[in-house]
Design an enzyme around this catalytic site. Structure first.
Site, PDB file in Angstrom:
ATOM      1  N   HIS A 207       6.294  -0.446  -1.016  1.00  0.00           N
ATOM      2  CA  HIS A 207       5.254   0.378  -0.869  1.00  0.00           C
ATOM      3  C   HIS A 207       5.517   0.119   0.841  1.00  0.00           C
ATOM      4  CE1 HIS A 207       4.339  -0.466  -5.230  1.00  0.00           C
ATOM      5  NE2 HIS A 207       3.556   0.752  -4.853  1.00  0.00           N
ATOM      6  N   CYS A 238      -4.749   1.789  -3.130  1.00  0.00           N
ATOM      7  CA  CYS A 238      -5.532   1.405  -3.732  1.00  0.00           C
ATOM      8  C   CYS A 238      -6.621   2.154  -4.087  1.00  0.00           C
ATOM      9  CB  CYS A 238      -6.289   0.521  -2.229  1.00  0.00           C
ATOM     10  SG  CYS A 238      -7.495  -0.283  -3.740  1.00  0.00           S
ATOM     11  N   ASN A 247       2.438   3.961  -2.357  1.00  0.00           N
ATOM     12  CA  ASN A 247       4.101   4.121  -2.498  1.00  0.00           C
ATOM     13  C   ASN A 247       4.524   4.868  -1.134  1.00  0.00           C
ATOM     14  OD1 ASN A 247       4.360   3.703  -5.256  1.00  0.00           O
ATOM     15  ND2 ASN A 247       3.055   5.539  -5.743  1.00  0.00           N
TER      16      ASN A 247
HETATM   17 MG    MG Z   1       4.294   1.911  -7.318  1.00  0.00          MG
END
Ligand code: MG
Length: 299
Positions: A207, A238, A247
């Protein structure tokens, strides 16, 4: 060393599940189709979970039914338990993914089960995969850090991965859930994966929360990793902060590997187009950066 890597595009599941908007069946199918056109051979397409808890993943069966034939593309759906597994089979799914974590707190918060209970659910799903000839992928979350418990022991992640492998997982994805890990920690994790003989069946899932996604992918590649998860435009931030980094962006990984002379099989311009498809559906720009730079600069 191999000069190619495998990518798993997780935008349609891990990406969209963690964005606040819920897209229609047609919008999700158009996104997956565009990703396949970009060259992806492995796409995480949805999840067979309760729509009440994750509305973004409702109607995954209808999404699969809405897709054109995509020969050679593995479409993986997340299944939390045997009930989800049966729904996936009924929808014609040939590949499913299961989910556990190294952190007890994270496991309980995400799956309402401790790690041992989540492994029991996985054993049930794995048995059904064997009896139905379904491909199985395992996710281990919180492999280096946990949002609830802080730093975690990567040796525990590898031990869980060994159990998932023994249960029949063709690939195990190591999820660096928080995005906090730095390259030095990733190097240690990869050394442990190598030492356990698991690198050939392991993927790394990073991430970009702290801007370390590409740095970590590079270190993992140098340590022998040849399979990576990523999300179009960095989808998957989020849910409470639209536009937050999520990601690692597929476009950024494609740029990294192109520069290294490493083949991904995915076309960057068509990946950008797939990102535009989902950005238009969401009605806003994606968190990732590279796709915007590409369409603004001459090629
Ligand atoms: Mg992920």
């Amino acid at each position: 060393m191999s000069s190619s890597v495998r990518l798993c595009e997780v935008g349609p599941r891990d990406g969209l599940q963690n964005e606040p908007e819920t897209l229609s069946v047609a919008q999700r199918a158009a996104f997956i189709t565009a990703l396949a056109q970009a060259g992806h051979k492995h796409i995480e397409c949805g999840a067979f979970v309760r729509a009440a808890s994750i509305p973004q993943m409702a109607d995954t069966a209808a999404v699969l039914a809405a897709l054109p034939p995509l020969p050679g593309v593995a479409l993986t759906a997340l299944v939390p338990n045997l009930e989800g597994m049966e729904a996936a089979l009924a929808a014609g799914c040939k590949s499913v993914a299961v989910f556990t974590a190294t952190s007890e707190s994270f496991s309980r918060k995400n799956t309402n089960a401790n790690v041992a209970e989540s492994m029991q659910r996985i054993e049930q799903v794995a048995a059904r995969c064997r009896s139905s000839g379904t491909q199985l992928r395992g996710y281990v979350s919180t492999v280096l850090h946990c949002p609830l418990e802080g730093r975690t022991d990567p040796a525990r992640a590898v031990a869980i991965a060994e159990r998932l492998r023994a249960l029949g997982c063709a690939e195990i994805s190591f999820g660096e859930t928080t995005g906090k890990a730095t390259p030095a920690e990733v190097r240690v994790l990869c050394q442990l994966i190598q030492a356990a003989g698991l690198m050939d069946c392991s993927a790394l899932h990073f991430h970009d929360t702290f801007g370390m996604g590409i740095a970590n992918a590079l270190v993992a590649y140098e340590a022998g990793a040849r399979s990576f998860d990523s999300s179009a435009g960095g989808l998957g931030g989020c849910p409470n902060a639209p536009g937050a980094a999520g990601n690692v962006a597929t476009e950024d990984l494609l740029h990294l590997f192109a520069g290294l002379g490493v083949s991904t099989g995915v076309d960057l311009a068509l990946q950008v187009r797939a990102g535009q498809v989902v950005a238009a559906a969401l009605g806003r720009a994606l968190p990732g950066r590279a796709w915007r730079a590409l369409i603004q600069s001459p090629r």
